[in-house]
Design a protein around this motif. Structure first.
Motif, mmCIF file in Angstrom:
data_model
loop_
_atom_site.group_PDB
_atom_site.id
_atom_site.type_symbol
_atom_site.label_atom_id
_atom_site.label_comp_id
_atom_site.label_asym_id
_atom_site.label_seq_id
_atom_site.Cartn_x
_atom_site.Cartn_y
_atom_site.Cartn_z
ATOM 1 N N MET A 34 0.812 -1.220 0.000
ATOM 2 C CA MET A 34 0.000 0.000 0.000
ATOM 3 C C MET A 34 0.840 1.262 0.000
ATOM 4 S SD MET A 34 -3.457 -0.395 2.255
ATOM 5 C CE MET A 34 -2.838 -1.644 3.365
ATOM 6 N N ASP A 35 2.032 1.228 0.587
ATOM 7 C CA ASP A 35 2.906 2.401 0.532
ATOM 8 C C ASP A 35 3.163 2.806 -0.914
ATOM 9 O OD1 ASP A 35 4.008 3.458 3.128
ATOM 10 O OD2 ASP A 35 4.394 1.334 3.454
ATOM 11 N N PHE A 36 3.439 1.822 -1.748
ATOM 12 C CA PHE A 36 3.751 2.110 -3.151
ATOM 13 C C PHE A 36 2.515 2.591 -3.904
ATOM 14 C CE2 PHE A 36 7.049 -0.647 -1.602
ATOM 15 C CZ PHE A 36 8.193 -0.042 -2.089
ATOM 16 N N ASP A 123 -2.379 -5.414 -3.939
ATOM 17 C CA ASP A 123 -1.913 -5.471 -5.318
ATOM 18 C C ASP A 123 -1.035 -4.268 -5.632
ATOM 19 O OD1 ASP A 123 -3.268 -7.823 -5.939
ATOM 20 O OD2 ASP A 123 -5.091 -6.766 -6.511
ATOM 21 N N TYR A 124 0.039 -4.516 -6.388
ATOM 22 C CA TYR A 124 0.893 -3.435 -6.881
ATOM 23 C C TYR A 124 0.443 -3.116 -8.307
ATOM 24 C CZ TYR A 124 4.784 -0.976 -8.939
ATOM 25 O OH TYR A 124 5.534 -0.033 -9.596
ATOM 26 N N TYR A 125 0.039 -1.868 -8.528
ATOM 27 C CA TYR A 125 -0.511 -1.485 -9.827
ATOM 28 C C TYR A 125 0.460 -0.704 -10.702
ATOM 29 C CZ TYR A 125 -4.983 -2.901 -7.849
ATOM 30 O OH TYR A 125 -6.002 -3.622 -7.275
ATOM 31 N N GLY A 126 1.349 0.064 -10.095
ATOM 32 C CA GLY A 126 2.348 0.787 -10.855
ATOM 33 C C GLY A 126 2.017 2.250 -11.096
ATOM 34 N N LYS A 127 3.048 3.035 -11.327
ATOM 35 C CA LYS A 127 2.925 4.484 -11.504
ATOM 36 C C LYS A 127 1.997 4.849 -12.650
ATOM 37 C CE LYS A 127 5.777 8.522 -12.655
ATOM 38 N NZ LYS A 127 7.128 8.984 -13.079
ATOM 39 N N HIS A 128 2.184 4.213 -13.787
ATOM 40 C CA HIS A 128 1.402 4.563 -14.980
ATOM 41 C C HIS A 128 -0.086 4.342 -14.766
ATOM 42 C CE1 HIS A 128 -0.293 3.563 -19.064
ATOM 43 N NE2 HIS A 128 0.227 4.746 -19.279
ATOM 44 N N LEU A 212 -6.946 -9.375 -21.699
ATOM 45 C CA LEU A 212 -6.972 -8.339 -20.664
ATOM 46 C C LEU A 212 -7.870 -8.764 -19.515
ATOM 47 C CD1 LEU A 212 -7.137 -5.065 -22.783
ATOM 48 C CD2 LEU A 212 -5.161 -6.018 -21.564
ATOM 49 N N VAL A 213 -7.389 -8.532 -18.300
ATOM 50 C CA VAL A 213 -8.160 -8.894 -17.115
ATOM 51 C C VAL A 213 -8.212 -7.707 -16.160
ATOM 52 C CG1 VAL A 213 -7.606 -11.346 -17.272
ATOM 53 C CG2 VAL A 213 -6.149 -9.850 -15.888
ATOM 54 N N SER A 214 -9.249 -7.709 -15.352
ATOM 55 C CA SER A 214 -9.411 -6.692 -14.322
ATOM 56 C C SER A 214 -8.683 -7.117 -13.059
ATOM 57 C CB SER A 214 -10.897 -6.507 -14.006
ATOM 58 O OG SER A 214 -11.064 -5.802 -12.801
ATOM 59 N N MET A 215 -7.961 -6.168 -12.471
ATOM 60 C CA MET A 215 -7.322 -6.398 -11.180
ATOM 61 C C MET A 215 -7.991 -5.536 -10.114
ATOM 62 S SD MET A 215 -5.328 -8.722 -11.991
ATOM 63 C CE MET A 215 -4.837 -8.885 -10.290
ATOM 64 N N ASN A 216 -9.254 -5.220 -10.349
ATOM 65 C CA ASN A 216 -10.032 -4.391 -9.419
ATOM 66 C C ASN A 216 -9.423 -2.999 -9.256
ATOM 67 O OD1 ASN A 216 -12.422 -5.643 -8.753
ATOM 68 N ND2 ASN A 216 -11.515 -6.867 -7.117
ATOM 69 N N TRP A 275 1.828 -5.954 -13.136
ATOM 70 C CA TRP A 275 1.137 -6.105 -11.854
ATOM 71 C C TRP A 275 1.914 -7.079 -10.977
ATOM 72 C CZ3 TRP A 275 -0.423 -10.676 -9.760
ATOM 73 C CH2 TRP A 275 -1.237 -10.610 -8.631
ATOM 74 N N TYR A 276 1.913 -6.801 -9.670
ATOM 75 C CA TYR A 276 2.459 -7.748 -8.707
ATOM 76 C C TYR A 276 1.495 -7.863 -7.538
ATOM 77 C CZ TYR A 276 6.897 -7.195 -11.158
ATOM 78 O OH TYR A 276 7.877 -7.169 -12.121
ATOM 79 N N GLY A 277 1.424 -9.038 -6.966
ATOM 80 C CA GLY A 277 0.560 -9.219 -5.817
ATOM 81 C C GLY A 277 1.006 -10.379 -4.956
#
Length: 308
Positions: A34-36, A123-128, A212-216, A275-277
Motif C-alpha cells: 500500500m505504501d507504493f 496489489d501493486y498497480y504501478g505508476k502509470h 486483458l483482465v481486471s485487477m479491481n 502487476w504484482y501481488g
C-alpha cells in the motif's frame, strides 16, 4: 468537478496467505504494498484515501498504515460489516465470509462525494496505472451514460506460480470500451498454458495469455454507489437461495449489469506496468525482488516518504 478520491479495499484477511497480508513489509525499509500504491496515487494527484477495513482490524491497521498515511494524505475509514445488509434479510447462521467487493465499496458511501478510484490493498498497480486513471477521472463526467473506467493488465502478467487466483476476464469493443467482464474465481497456470475451471478442477478452459483482465482497479463517478445499493437486495435473494454461505456480490457484476442495460460505458486503460501481488506467502519473494528492481531503476526512492 470534485477531486478524485482513492478507495482501498483492505478488509480481506488473506486466508490463503495466512495473516493480515496487507501490512506485511515487502522491502528492507519496511514498506508495504500500500505504501507504493499511495505513493503513486499522491504523485498522480490524489489527495484523499479511504481505507475499507474490518472494525476488528482497526487498531492493527492504524498502527501499521493509517497513522503514517495521515501525515501524507487526508485519511478516512470505512468498515465492511457482514451484518450491514438491506432490511428484510438475515446473515445465515455460521457464515463468516463478507459479501464481496461490491458491498465493500458500498461501505465507503459516506466518505465519497465525487469521482473515485478503487484498488485492492494487496496489489501493486504501478505508476502509470495511477496517472492514467487520475487523468480519466478528472476529464470525464456522467452524461447520457455513467462514464466509468478501469485499468486492465495482460493475464500472463497477473498469475502466480503458487496456486489459483480470481480474475475478471474482459471483452472489449473497437473503441476499447468494456462490453463484458466474466469473473473467474479459479485461474491458474497449467502445463499447456493458463486456464480456468468452474467445477473444482474437473474441466479446464484455456485463455490466451494476452487477454486483458481486471485487477479491481476501477474509476467511478459516485453514481456507482447508488447502483450497488439498488442491486443488493436482488443479489441476496438469489445468492442466499443458491449459495448462502459463500455467495459474493462482485463489483464487476454490478458493472456488467449496467453495461448490458446500456446505462454505462467503461473505458479500458491498458497499463504499461507489470502487476504484482501477494496472493500466497510464496509470492512474497517475487514481489520483494520486483520492488527492489524498481528502486534500482529510479522509479522509487529507497525510502519512499523521506521527501514528504
Amino acid at each position: 468537478m470534485k477531486k478524485p478520491v482513492l478507495v482501498i479495499m483492505a478488509a480481506g484477511m488473506g486466508s490463503r496467505y495466512g495473516g493480515l497480508k496487507q501490512i506485511d513489509p515487502v522491502d528492507r525499509e519496511g514498506h508495504i504494498i500500500m505504501d507504493f500504491s499511495i505513493y503513486d496515487a499522491k504523485r498522480a494527484g490524489f489527495e484523499k484515501v479511504v481505507f475499507i477495513i474490518k472494525k476488528e482490524d482497526e487498531k492493527d491497521f492504524k498502527e501499521a498504515v493509517g497513522n503514517r498515511m495521515g501525515q501524507i494524505m487526508d485519511v478516512e475509514y470505512a468498515y465492511q460489516d457482514l451484518h450491514n445488509i438491506p432490511e428484510g434479510f438475515e446473515v445465515p447462521e455460521g457464515r463468516v465470509k463478507p459479501w464481496g467487493t461490491a458491498q465493500a465499496v458500498l461501505s465507503a458511501a459516506d466518505c465519497v462525494d465525487g469521482p473515485f478510484a478503487v484498488i485492492n490493498a494487496d496489489d501493486y498497480y504501478g505508476k502509470h496505472a495511477f496517472e492514467t486513471i487520475y487523468r480519466y477521472l478528472t476529464t470525464h463526467e456522467d452524461d447520457e451514460k455513467y462514464r466509468y473506467t478501469m485499468v486492465a493488465y495482460g493475464l500472463k502478467n497477473t498469475v502466480t506460480d503458487n496456486g489459483h487466483v480470481a480474475r475478471g476476464i474482459c471483452e472489449l469493443n473497437e473503441q476499447k470500451e468494456l462490453t463484458e467482464i466474466n469473473e473467474r474465481t479459479r485461474i491458474e497456470k497449467r502445463e499447456n498454458g493458463i486456464a480456468y475451471s468452474e467445477d473444482e478442477g474437473n474441466t479446464w478452459v484455456y485463455v490466451e495469455p494476452d487477454t486483458l483482465v481486471s485487477m479491481n482497479m476501477w474509476g467511478f463517478t459516485r453514481s456507482i454507489l447508488d447502483e450497488i445499493k439498488a442491486g443488493f437486495p436482488g443479489f441476496l435473494e438469489k445468492g442466499l437461495r443458491e449459495n448462502p454461505m459463500k455467495c459474493e456480490y462482485f463489483l464487476p457484476a454490478v458493472v456488467s449489469s449496467l453495461l448490458t442495460a446500456g446505462r454505462a460505458s467503461v473505458a479500458v486503460l491498458e497499463s504499461e506496468d507489470k502487476w504484482y501481488g501477494v496472493t500466497y506467502r510464496e509470492d512474497k519473494p517475487v514481489v520483494e525482488q520486483a520492488i527492489q528492481k524498481l528502486k534500482d531503476a529510479g522509479v522509487y526512492p529507497q525510502k519512499l516518504w523521506e521527501e514528504v
